[in-house]
Design an enzyme around this catalytic site. Structure first.
Site, mmCIF file in Angstrom:
data_model
loop_
_atom_site.group_PDB
_atom_site.id
_atom_site.type_symbol
_atom_site.label_atom_id
_atom_site.label_comp_id
_atom_site.label_asym_id
_atom_site.label_seq_id
_atom_site.Cartn_x
_atom_site.Cartn_y
_atom_site.Cartn_z
ATOM 1 N N LYS A 77 0.857 -1.305 0.113
ATOM 2 C CA LYS A 77 0.298 -0.138 -0.047
ATOM 3 C C LYS A 77 1.003 1.301 0.055
ATOM 4 O O LYS A 77 1.920 1.380 0.491
ATOM 5 C CB LYS A 77 -1.046 -0.141 1.229
ATOM 6 N N SER A 152 -9.153 2.315 2.759
ATOM 7 C CA SER A 152 -8.242 2.978 1.882
ATOM 8 C C SER A 152 -7.318 2.180 1.414
ATOM 9 O O SER A 152 -6.503 2.471 0.449
ATOM 10 C CB SER A 152 -7.504 4.087 2.751
ATOM 11 N N GLY A 173 -6.924 1.891 9.524
ATOM 12 C CA GLY A 173 -7.050 2.636 10.739
ATOM 13 C C GLY A 173 -8.411 3.024 11.212
ATOM 14 O O GLY A 173 -8.823 3.729 12.210
ATOM 15 N N GLY A 174 -9.341 2.464 10.380
ATOM 16 C CA GLY A 174 -10.810 2.584 10.654
ATOM 17 C C GLY A 174 -11.744 1.411 9.837
ATOM 18 O O GLY A 174 -12.959 1.659 9.853
ATOM 19 N N GLY A 175 -10.843 0.548 9.342
ATOM 20 C CA GLY A 175 -11.534 -0.430 8.482
ATOM 21 C C GLY A 175 -10.942 -0.630 7.126
ATOM 22 O O GLY A 175 -11.617 -1.424 6.143
ATOM 23 N N SER A 176 -9.850 -0.133 6.913
ATOM 24 C CA SER A 176 -9.370 0.197 5.594
ATOM 25 C C SER A 176 -8.845 -1.081 5.010
ATOM 26 O O SER A 176 -8.234 -1.153 3.872
ATOM 27 C CB SER A 176 -8.289 1.158 5.678
#
Length: 449
Positions: A77, A152, A173-176
């Site tokens: 990534k 992301s 970081g929040g579901g990425s």
């Protein structure tokens, strides 16, 4: 077809001489040539990949691989630092910089023999649930190129699901990791805090919420990569059968009916596997956490932009606006946000008496590529994180979660997530492994498979 192998099968083929790293790289580059412009998964490609594959091929021929992953082509990534390639993070200024070192997780993979194909596109600063930016454009979903693969880690999942990489390394970081994996039928591990050690990377605008984890077409590949990333830590023993709390919805937040149907089917599959699954509500009020969620990224960006004004000047206007809002935050406001995080971590430490929690990975199917979010779900209007209601709390709690595909015969993939206690990454894999079906290729969207 070499590119259809999972990483484990490919490495076994290297060992027997059935194929070579050079063969694998040629197959991957051919796929990228055929579908790269359609999907826009890569923001940069290595210029040394074929040379590195040749060296790995020679090592296998001598019976002397440098590690368990020697010659395995992997996508990284584009917010993870990798020597020789920009860590652009969707930003033009960062895209002009070429680091000379690997971030710690990449260094572990390279030491085991991984070949870095290139960087997976990401939204700028990885704070969005879709993958698009002003520098590289929108990434598209292999199962329907009109739709987003989520974010992301959208570039990584698009490449892996399309056979343009054998596996990938993402961040969550929040579901990425979990939501994009769900949108593309993949398996993805969001590790708990400290499971995969970091260092030498970009700024952490999402505090310690963001962790690095593997994404692959099979669970055995995720196991293999995780073992290398962590030094093969021992699994945590948990009584069997597992006591699982199944949470289909959170409060009054809507969820697509097809996803809820797939969720109920997953519940029944886990019960058939012998686990004690009880359906109910999450026994915790997330309203305090949700109230401050958007402020975390704003404050993080404000701090980062102060340290690197060139990046700030190159950022899209909406992110400069976010940072301007973050600059106005008081120490008291940040304290209250962190207090809500610590309260959740204390409350969730024992998973409210359960061994695991099952939830959908997302509340919505993928939406048109380039758009930030679906405007409504199940007929109800929603905001930017309406699709993401199930995932962020896990990051704030610092817990591990494994994303895996529900059994869907046709149409778009649907993802589920199983959340475990601290240190139970391997155990989550043990629970999910018996109920998984093989990866379903996005045929015929990308032509003959």
């Amino acid at each position: 077809m070499i590119w259809k192998k999972d990483a484990t099968a490919l490495l076994a083929a290297f060992a027997t001489g059935q194929t070579t790293p050079s063969d694998a790289v040629r197959a991957i580059l051919s796929r990228i040539a055929a579908f790269g412009s359609c999907l826009n998964a890569y923001s940069a490609l290595s210029t040394t990949l074929e040379h590195e594959a040749g060296a790995a091929t020679e090592r296998w021929a001598r019976g002397a691989p440098i590690g368990p992953l020697d010659g395995l082509p992997v996508i990284i990534k584009d917010n993870i630092v990798s020597a020789g390639l920009p860590a652009a993070w969707g930003n033009a200024a960062l895209g002009r910089r070429v680091p000379d070192h690997d971030e710690r997780p990449v260094a572990r993979l390279r030491a085991a023999g991984v070949l870095v194909i290139g960087k997976g596109n990401t939204p700028e600063f990885a704070v969005e649930g879709f993958t698009d930016n002003l520098t590289f454009g929108a990434t598209r979903n292999p199962f329907d190129p009109e739709l987003t693969p989520g974010g992301s880690s959208g570039g990584v999942v698009a490449a892996v699901a399309a056979g343009m990489a054998f596996a990938g390394l993402g961040t969550d970081g929040g579901g990425s990791i979990r939501r994009p994996a769900g949108y593309t039928g993949l398996v993805g591990l969001k590790p708990g805090i400290g499971h995969v050690m970091r260092g030498g990377g970009l700024a952490q605008v999402l505090l310690d919420f963001e962790t690095v984890g593997p994404i692959a077409r099979s669970l055995r590949d995720v196991r293999l990569l995780d073992a290398v990333l962590t030094g093969d830590q021992p699994a945590t023993a948990v009584p069997q059968p597992a006591r699982i709390l199944a949470v289909p919805t959170l409060g009054d937040a809507p969820c697509d009916p097809d996803i809820l149907t797939a969720f109920e089917a997953t519940v029944e599959t886990l019960r058939a596997a012998g686990h004690q699954v009880v359906t109910g509500a999450l026994p915790y009020d997330l309203s305090a956490l949700n109230a401050g969620w958007g402020r975390i990224g704003e404050i993080g960006l404000a701090a980062y932009f102060l340290r690197d004004p060139d990046v700030a000047r190159a950022a899209a206007p909406k992110y400069r606006t976010m940072a301007e809002r973050g600059e106005k935050a008081s120490a008291t406001e940040l304290y209250e946000i962190l207090n809500a995080v610590y309260d959740l971590r204390n409350a969730a430490a024992a998973l409210w008496g359960h061994d695991a929690i099952l939830m959908p990975a997302s509340a919505a199917h993928p939406w048109p590529a380039g758009e930030s979010h679906p405007p409504e779900i199940a007929g109800h209007p929603v905001g930017r994180r309406g699709h993401a209601v199930y995932t962020g709390w896990v990051n704030a709690a610092g817990l591990p979660a494994l994303a895996f595909p529900a059994t869907v015969e046709q149409g778009m993939p649907i993802g589920m997530q199983l959340v475990g206690g601290a240190g139970r990454e391997r155990w989550l894999m043990d629970v999910v492994e018996p109920i998984l079906t093989p990866f379903r290729w996005p045929d015929p969207v990308l032509g003959p498979m």
